[in-house]
Design a protein around this motif. Structure first.
Motif, PDB file in Angstrom:
ATOM      1  N   SER A  13      -5.647   7.710  -0.471  1.00 53.54           N
ATOM      2  CA  SER A  13      -6.607   6.658  -0.782  1.00 53.54           C
ATOM      3  C   SER A  13      -5.903   5.309  -0.945  1.00 53.54           C
ATOM      4  O   SER A  13      -6.367   4.279  -0.443  1.00 53.54           O
ATOM      5  CB  SER A  13      -7.364   7.011  -2.062  1.00 53.54           C
ATOM      6  OG  SER A  13      -8.236   5.985  -2.434  1.00 53.54           O
ATOM      7  N   ALA A  14      -4.751   5.298  -1.611  1.00 53.04           N
ATOM      8  CA  ALA A  14      -3.989   4.057  -1.801  1.00 53.04           C
ATOM      9  C   ALA A  14      -3.459   3.527  -0.475  1.00 53.04           C
ATOM     10  O   ALA A  14      -3.531   2.321  -0.197  1.00 53.04           O
ATOM     11  CB  ALA A  14      -2.842   4.298  -2.777  1.00 53.04           C
ATOM     12  N   ARG A  15      -2.936   4.427   0.370  1.00 50.98           N
ATOM     13  CA  ARG A  15      -2.364   4.009   1.659  1.00 50.98           C
ATOM     14  C   ARG A  15      -3.435   3.482   2.605  1.00 50.98           C
ATOM     15  O   ARG A  15      -3.187   2.594   3.421  1.00 50.98           O
ATOM     16  CB  ARG A  15      -1.604   5.182   2.306  1.00 50.98           C
ATOM     17  CG  ARG A  15      -0.998   4.864   3.666  1.00 50.98           C
ATOM     18  CD  ARG A  15      -0.005   3.722   3.587  1.00 50.98           C
ATOM     19  NE  ARG A  15       0.474   3.299   4.890  1.00 50.98           N
ATOM     20  CZ  ARG A  15      -0.132   2.397   5.655  1.00 50.98           C
ATOM     21  NH1 ARG A  15      -1.263   1.831   5.263  1.00 50.98           N
ATOM     22  NH2 ARG A  15       0.379   2.043   6.817  1.00 50.98           N
TER      23      ARG A  15
ATOM     24  N   GLY B 295      -5.724   1.544   2.117  1.00 50.38           N
ATOM     25  CA  GLY B 295      -6.212   0.208   1.788  1.00 50.38           C
ATOM     26  C   GLY B 295      -5.878  -0.842   2.835  1.00 50.38           C
ATOM     27  O   GLY B 295      -6.357  -1.970   2.763  1.00 50.38           O
TER      28      GLY B 295
ATOM     29  N   LEU C 211       2.362   1.697  -3.483  1.00 51.17           N
ATOM     30  CA  LEU C 211       1.326   2.161  -4.402  1.00 51.17           C
ATOM     31  C   LEU C 211       1.034   3.647  -4.185  1.00 51.17           C
ATOM     32  O   LEU C 211       0.896   4.417  -5.141  1.00 51.17           O
ATOM     33  CB  LEU C 211       0.046   1.335  -4.197  1.00 51.17           C
ATOM     34  CG  LEU C 211      -1.116   1.613  -5.156  1.00 51.17           C
ATOM     35  CD1 LEU C 211      -0.699   1.327  -6.607  1.00 51.17           C
ATOM     36  CD2 LEU C 211      -2.336   0.770  -4.767  1.00 51.17           C
ATOM     37  N   SER C 212       0.989   4.073  -2.913  1.00 56.25           N
ATOM     38  CA  SER C 212       0.697   5.482  -2.614  1.00 56.25           C
ATOM     39  C   SER C 212       1.784   6.394  -3.176  1.00 56.25           C
ATOM     40  O   SER C 212       1.509   7.515  -3.614  1.00 56.25           O
ATOM     41  CB  SER C 212       0.559   5.694  -1.104  1.00 56.25           C
ATOM     42  OG  SER C 212       1.805   5.582  -0.447  1.00 56.25           O
TER      43      SER C 212
ATOM     44  N   SER D 193      -5.069  10.979  -3.903  1.00 52.18           N
ATOM     45  CA  SER D 193      -4.949   9.619  -4.434  1.00 52.18           C
ATOM     46  C   SER D 193      -3.914   8.807  -3.653  1.00 52.18           C
ATOM     47  O   SER D 193      -4.077   7.600  -3.456  1.00 52.18           O
ATOM     48  CB  SER D 193      -4.607   9.643  -5.929  1.00 52.18           C
ATOM     49  OG  SER D 193      -3.478  10.453  -6.174  1.00 52.18           O
TER      50      SER D 193
ATOM     51  N   ALA E   2       0.828  -1.209   0.000  1.00 52.44           N
ATOM     52  CA  ALA E   2       0.000   0.000   0.000  1.00 52.44           C
ATOM     53  C   ALA E   2       0.866   1.264   0.000  1.00 52.44           C
ATOM     54  O   ALA E   2       0.548   2.254  -0.674  1.00 52.44           O
ATOM     55  CB  ALA E   2      -0.929   0.003   1.213  1.00 52.44           C
TER      56      ALA E   2
ATOM     57  N   GLN F  21       1.314   7.641  -6.743  1.00 53.23           N
ATOM     58  CA  GLN F  21       0.142   8.469  -7.050  1.00 53.23           C
ATOM     59  C   GLN F  21       0.558   9.920  -7.268  1.00 53.23           C
ATOM     60  O   GLN F  21       1.515  10.405  -6.649  1.00 53.23           O
ATOM     61  CB  GLN F  21      -0.888   8.378  -5.934  1.00 53.23           C
ATOM     62  CG  GLN F  21      -1.327   6.957  -5.614  1.00 53.23           C
ATOM     63  CD  GLN F  21      -1.767   6.195  -6.845  1.00 53.23           C
ATOM     64  OE1 GLN F  21      -2.616   6.661  -7.609  1.00 53.23           O
ATOM     65  NE2 GLN F  21      -1.184   5.019  -7.048  1.00 53.23           N
TER      66      GLN F  21
END
Length: 574
Positions: free
Chosen positions: A562-564, A566, A550-551, A559, A547, A554
């Motif tokens: 939102s990714a973190r 998860g 992914l963050s 965004s 996560a 962004q």
């Protein structure tokens, strides 16, 4: 005075002691809410004044701002430019105390270059500022902790930092500040407070405050590990929750609130071999300053300064933040750093006192102590370096409302656990290496992390020689350190060890993925985990790393957040 070990057994004993305060007449003198550096400092301050004190933390010790700083103990050169001499002098005094007395095993001098880009006007101006910085340090009576500044020519600058562009400066000024493993200092503060009698429990969140009329008389808490709830009664409650100050205050009152704004700062961790330099760098940017800080076999590059109003538990670094830092540091490097050079990334939030200013870069780093309702003291603002002063002022305010006469603060004379005898242990490191059969470089590593308590870790290795092995993917850290973190430093989950008791999550290329299963197996017998819990812990940690990665891809904060988000924060015990 006890050993201050934050073991699973001591946590249960402290839970029982805190539960017992619900009986009338058995309440604490002071309950500290928040296990960051200020809360931990307040617990030590109160305990060393002879008060009956408890400290609770919703997650792990230092899990918020206090583990995600620039890892500097400094006066703040840029505050001189703002003419905030009192703040700089206070911070330099604290720097000297930490270096010389309180935590010489954790705080050490570090040299920085301030590159000069204008040939005639800049050197006298900056030189005068740095000279004043040194003079203020000497004036505190604590200036001998670091050497004085020195002016360098372009040739001298390039000799100290060969990887700088030749046309990036006309010369420089070398000066000294200090650095610290911020999370380790907090754990040491909590352990030292526990050694003086404080009841310290992490994973215990405040869900409400207890009231009798207008007066706050304690807190209702939830044990995050098993979901149980109970009341803790106290004559005074100190709210030291940093960026969560507004939320915790709102449980009690809308009146007389301190307002805290969160400013996000991100840092990059890159291998030391990516560029050559024997010193750190401080660079001016259009908004603030940028530090390049030596950190063992790595460099820490930071920081940004942007408003943040999203999730406070897990501030996320976006691709834009990372590019900003790379762009600015590459302006002075011969060989530019790329995203592939970045080994680790972390983001933290500064708790700034909100004011008229729209820019978080210009908000005050002063701290404020308030007593919004009877029984509740709130401390907010400030900077990591001045934690002890903030803690002292908060306990002073609480002490004024207690019936008995409370002695003044004495934390300026109290060495943290591991500080006493550290220099003697350092001088004996070669003999210790010969005696234990551990390489002297490993002994030095342990001394720099545990001070004179390094012998406790070596004793674990003597009992179980297999624990002398390094962790997979993280050669700097030994398996014995995981055991010690769990038996002595309050670690309850894998990410406590990989993110805060060690720095594997930002120092290893795989961010601790290969170490996670080994760490889980070492912690399991100490914490009584089942096989299912071991699997759950590892799965949770891997999801968290994914996560975060992914963050960081962004484009913006929303965004990235939102990714973190998860992945949930805490793994409840089965």
């Amino acid at each position: 005075m006890t050993t201050g070990a934050l073991s699973p057994e001591s946590r249960e004993q402290s839970l029982a002691a805190l539960r017992a305060t619900a009986e009338r007449g058995a309440e604490l003198d002071v309950l500290i809410v928040g296990g960051g550096v200020v809360g931990a400092g307040a617990a030590l301050d109160a305990a060393t004044r002879g008060l009956d004190v408890g400290i609770v933390e919703a997650r792990d010790w230092a899990s918020g701002t206090s583990s995600r700083s620039s890892k500097l103990i400094h006066g703040g050169l840029r505050y001189l430019e703002m003419l905030d001499f009192a703040l700089v002098r206070e911070a330099l005094q604290e720097r000297g105390l930490l270096l010389e007395r309180i935590a010489p095993h954790l705080v050490r001098p570090v040299p920085f270059l301030y590159p000069l880009t204008k040939r005639f006007v800049e050197r006298p101006y900056v030189g005068a500022g740095v000279a004043l910085y040194d003079a203020l340090a000497v004036a505190t009576g604590r200036g001998r902790g670091v050497p004085f500044h020195k002016h360098l020519s372009r040739h001298g600058t390039l000799r100290a930092a060969p990887s700088l562009k030749k046309d990036a400066m006309v010369g420089s000024i070398r000066y000294y500040d200090a650095q610290v493993d911020d999370a380790r200092l907090v754990v040491n503060l909590v352990r030292t407070a526990a050694a003086f009698g404080a009841q310290a429990v992490n994973r215990l969140s405040v869900i409400d405050f207890l009231r009798e009329g207008e007066r706050v008389v304690g807190a209702r808490v939830r044990n995050q590990e098993d979901g149980s709830e109970f009341n803790i009664r106290a004559k005074q409650v100190v709210n030291a929750t940093g960026v969560w100050t507004d939320e915790t205050q709102a449980m009690v009152t809308e009146r007389g609130q301190l307002s805290v704004r969160a400013s996000k700062g991100i840092h990059l961790v890159v291998p030391r071999d990516r560029f050559q330099s024997t010193v750190g760098l401080i660079l001016r940017t259009e908004k603030s300053v940028l530090f390049v800080i030596p950190w063992g076999r790595h460099w820490i590059i930071g920081t940004t300064d942007t408003d943040w109003d999203l999730d406070k538990a897990h501030p996320a670094a976006s691709s834009k933040d990372i590019d900003y830092l790379l762009e600015h540091v590459n302006q002075v490097l011969q060989r530019p750093l790329t995203r592939e050079d970045v080994e680790g990334v972390y983001a933290g939030l500064r708790p700034l006192l909100a004011g008229e200013n729209d820019s978080t870069a210009k908000l005050s780093r002063e701290h404020v102590v308030a007593h919004p309702v009877p029984g509740l003291v709130v401390v907010a603002g400030g900077k990591y370096t001045t934690y002890r002063v903030m803690a002292r002022d908060a306990v002073d305010e609480a002490a004024r409302a207690l019936d008995e006469r409370v002695p003044p603060s004495c934390t300026d004379t109290i060495p943290l656990l591991g500080a006493s005898g550290f220099k003697a242990a350092w001088n004996k490191r070669s003999r210790t290496a010969d005696r234990t059969g551990i390489h002297v470089a490993r002994v030095e590593h342990l001394l720099n992390r545990f001070g004179s308590m390094a012998g406790d870790v070596l004793d674990i290795i003597t009992e179980r020689p297999e624990l002398a092995e390094p962790l997979p993917g993280a050669d700097d850290y030994l398996a014995a350190e995981v055991v010690y973190a769990t038996t002595h430093e309050g670690a309850r989950h894998i990410h406590d060890v990989l993110t805060r008791r060690t720095r594997i999550s930002i120092e290893a290329w795989d961010r601790g993925v290969s170490a996670a299963p080994v760490v889980a197996k070492l912690m399991a017998p100490i914490l009584g985990w089942s096989e299912e819990q071991v699997e759950r812990e590892v799965k949770h940690y891997l999801a968290r790393v994914e996560a975060e990665r992914l963050s960081q891809e962004q484009p913006d904060d929303v965004s990235a957040d939102s990714a973190r988000m998860g992945v949930d924060d805490i793994v409840p015990l089965a």
